[in-house]
Enzyme design. Structure first.
Site, PDB file in Angstrom:
ATOM      1  N   LYS A 162      78.637  -3.744   6.577  1.00  0.00           N
ATOM      2  CA  LYS A 162      77.605  -4.341   7.268  1.00  0.00           C
ATOM      3  C   LYS A 162      76.438  -5.166   6.866  1.00  0.00           C
ATOM      4  O   LYS A 162      76.181  -6.267   7.461  1.00  0.00           O
ATOM      5  CB  LYS A 162      77.077  -2.945   8.103  1.00  0.00           C
ATOM      6  CG  LYS A 162      75.616  -3.314   8.721  1.00  0.00           C
ATOM      7  CD  LYS A 162      76.106  -3.130  10.329  1.00  0.00           C
ATOM      8  CE  LYS A 162      74.644  -3.652  10.938  1.00  0.00           C
ATOM      9  NZ  LYS A 162      74.727  -3.911  12.378  1.00  0.00           N
ATOM     10  N   LYS A 237      65.258  -6.253   8.831  1.00  0.00           N
ATOM     11  CA  LYS A 237      65.573  -5.110   8.359  1.00  0.00           C
ATOM     12  C   LYS A 237      67.032  -5.382   7.570  1.00  0.00           C
ATOM     13  O   LYS A 237      66.781  -5.131   6.436  1.00  0.00           O
ATOM     14  CB  LYS A 237      65.954  -4.089   9.308  1.00  0.00           C
ATOM     15  CG  LYS A 237      66.249  -2.891   8.843  1.00  0.00           C
ATOM     16  CD  LYS A 237      66.556  -2.044   9.819  1.00  0.00           C
ATOM     17  CE  LYS A 237      67.406  -0.851   9.103  1.00  0.00           C
ATOM     18  NZ  LYS A 237      68.042   0.276  10.276  1.00  0.00           N
TER      19      LYS A 237
HETATM   20  P1  NAD Z   1      65.970   3.450  17.837  1.00  0.00           P
HETATM   21  O1  NAD Z   1      64.538   3.299  17.315  1.00  0.00           O
HETATM   22  O2  NAD Z   1      66.015   3.154  19.200  1.00  0.00           O
HETATM   23  O3  NAD Z   1      66.448   5.052  17.824  1.00  0.00           O
HETATM   24  C1  NAD Z   1      66.220   5.891  16.526  1.00  0.00           C
HETATM   25  C2  NAD Z   1      66.015   7.330  17.377  1.00  0.00           C
HETATM   26  O4  NAD Z   1      65.792   8.169  16.293  1.00  0.00           O
HETATM   27  C3  NAD Z   1      64.241   7.341  17.911  1.00  0.00           C
HETATM   28  O5  NAD Z   1      64.882   7.825  19.265  1.00  0.00           O
HETATM   29  C4  NAD Z   1      63.799   8.397  17.193  1.00  0.00           C
HETATM   30  O6  NAD Z   1      62.872   9.151  17.957  1.00  0.00           O
HETATM   31  C5  NAD Z   1      64.731   9.152  16.465  1.00  0.00           C
HETATM   32  N1  NAD Z   1      64.414   9.752  15.191  1.00  0.00           N
HETATM   33  C6  NAD Z   1      63.431   9.241  14.356  1.00  0.00           C
HETATM   34  N2  NAD Z   1      63.508  10.424  13.313  1.00  0.00           N
HETATM   35  C7  NAD Z   1      64.010  11.235  13.608  1.00  0.00           C
HETATM   36  C8  NAD Z   1      64.460  12.764  13.063  1.00  0.00           C
HETATM   37  N3  NAD Z   1      63.616  12.857  11.845  1.00  0.00           N
HETATM   38  N4  NAD Z   1      65.157  13.270  13.440  1.00  0.00           N
HETATM   39  C9  NAD Z   1      65.576  12.961  14.907  1.00  0.00           C
HETATM   40  N5  NAD Z   1      65.382  12.044  15.574  1.00  0.00           N
HETATM   41  C10 NAD Z   1      64.735  10.990  15.071  1.00  0.00           C
HETATM   42  O7  NAD Z   1      66.984   2.674  17.239  1.00  0.00           O
HETATM   43  P2  NAD Z   1      68.486   2.134  17.551  1.00  0.00           P
HETATM   44  O8  NAD Z   1      68.167   0.708  18.127  1.00  0.00           O
HETATM   45  O9  NAD Z   1      69.031   3.196  18.219  1.00  0.00           O
HETATM   46  O10 NAD Z   1      68.957   2.021  16.064  1.00  0.00           O
HETATM   47  C11 NAD Z   1      69.457   3.051  15.350  1.00  0.00           C
HETATM   48  C12 NAD Z   1      70.349   2.592  14.170  1.00  0.00           C
HETATM   49  O11 NAD Z   1      71.417   1.788  14.413  1.00  0.00           O
HETATM   50  C13 NAD Z   1      69.381   1.889  13.274  1.00  0.00           C
HETATM   51  O12 NAD Z   1      69.553   1.984  11.904  1.00  0.00           O
HETATM   52  C14 NAD Z   1      69.676   0.441  13.415  1.00  0.00           C
HETATM   53  O13 NAD Z   1      69.425  -0.549  12.467  1.00  0.00           O
HETATM   54  C15 NAD Z   1      71.185   0.392  13.902  1.00  0.00           C
HETATM   55  N6  NAD Z   1      71.534  -0.568  14.697  1.00  0.00           N
HETATM   56  C16 NAD Z   1      70.813  -1.008  16.042  1.00  0.00           C
HETATM   57  C17 NAD Z   1      71.329  -1.898  16.652  1.00  0.00           C
HETATM   58  C18 NAD Z   1      70.523  -2.305  17.984  1.00  0.00           C
HETATM   59  O14 NAD Z   1      71.110  -3.362  18.445  1.00  0.00           O
HETATM   60  N7  NAD Z   1      69.719  -1.650  18.488  1.00  0.00           N
HETATM   61  C19 NAD Z   1      72.601  -2.714  16.331  1.00  0.00           C
HETATM   62  C20 NAD Z   1      73.346  -2.299  15.405  1.00  0.00           C
HETATM   63  C21 NAD Z   1      72.824  -1.257  14.431  1.00  0.00           C
END
Ligand code: NAD
Length: 293
Positions: A162, A237
């Protein structure tokens, strides 16, 4: 299967919903108390862990993953599958695998590509790092949430793939924006330049599929005011993760380093909350002296 899902954000919520739709019993936990259709909401991470056949995490970063794993790994059912789909640094991913192995759990890192659209449609690409045994067990779950699953190697290999892919994406998007910005200053019509580059040796995903020029090429965030899509700060990031990984293994990544610096400046000045392809606006507006500072 009984599945715990921790982290129900933009990506996690639709992924959990798809597992529930496929007939699994899903228990979801998020510190933000999100409710997801078909998923039983629980108030503690432990309730999404104890007795579960699989526990999936989809969290913002490695620091949070580490603190959640410290809490849940000791509670895992022996032989349960621990699947982390977050994008995190290599060290955090390896330490998560180690913790799980020491507790007698099967562990998998499977970061995704495909964004929210892919998460909703169940068409994500998963890059998987795990033992062969864990891969066999996790594959049916990944097939529900995604359309392509690549077993990249042992624990941590999914994150490695990734990180390499997204470093290349950051570099290629900057290159694409530079070419269009230069073309404009040379008096070229963007549509003609697209026609040439998308069918010549300059063709790449950033040109052909995600063209940063509004009204040119297939529909992309550029046609929607650069609303993400893939936000510039998420690209930053991933670029930082690439530099962190490169430092650990003493790899030379001059373009990756430069791309990180360019996105750092962009996010600091104007890019926050915009799609990463809005880099075109910054490059088109700056002069040679400014961009070399
Ligand atoms: P997001 O911020 O929307 O979701 C993360 C969630 O985790 C939030 O709802 C938050 O409240 C929760 N959270 C934080 N700390 C927590 C804890 N201790 N216990 C339980 N829940 C907790 O982020 P996202 O866009 O869903 O991305 C998630 C992951 O996927 C990241 O690592 C990101 O880099 C990766 N990612 C995102 C995308 C994208 O397009 N959004 C694409 C590929 C990969």
């Amino acid at each position: 299967m009984k599945i715990g899902f921790i982290g129900l954000g933009n990506m996690g919520a639709p992924m959990a919903a798809n597992l529930a739709k496929a007939g699994h019993e899903v228990f979801g936990y998020d510190t933000a108390e999100v409710s997801v259709e078909g998923v039983t909401q629980v108030c503690e991470a432990s309730q999404a862990t104890i007795d579960m056949d699989a526990v999936i995490t989809m969290l913002p970063d490695g620091r949070i993953l580490k603190s959640v794993y410290e809490q849940i790994v000791p509670l895992g059912k022996p032989g349960a599958l621990f699947l982390d789909c977050s994008t995190v640094d290599m060290l955090s991913s390896k330490s998560a695998h180690q913790q799980a192995a020491e507790a007698g759990l099967l562990s998998v890192d499977a970061p995704v590509s495909g964004g929210m659209g892919g998460a909703i449609a169940g068409t994500l690409t998963f890059m998987v790092g795990s033992s062969a045994e864990a891969f066999e067990q996790v594959k049916p779950l990944l097939d529900i949430m995604g359309k392509r699953v690549v077993h990249c190697g042992e624990g941590g290999a999914g994150q490695a793939a990734k990180i390499c892919n997204n470093m290349l994406l950051g570099i290629s998007m900057i290159g694409t924006c530079e070419a269009f910005a230069l073309g404009e200053k040379l008096g070229l019509d963007a549509e003609r330049l697209f026609e040439v580059m998308s069918t010549s040796s300059g063709s790449c995903w950033s040109v052909n599929t995600y063209c940063p020029v509004p009204g040119v090429g297939p529909s992309s965030p550029a046609d929607n005011g650069y609303k993400p899509g893939f936000a510039a700060e998420l690209m930053l990031k991933d670029l930082r993760l690439s530099q962190n990984a490169a430092e650990q293994v003493d790899a030379s990544t001059p373009m990756g380093l430069n791309a990180t610096r360019i996105y750092e400046k962009f996010v600091e000045r104007e890019g926050l909350g915009k799609d990463f392809s809005a880099m075109l606006l910054a490059l088109a507006a700056s002069t040679r002296g400014q961009s070399n500072d």
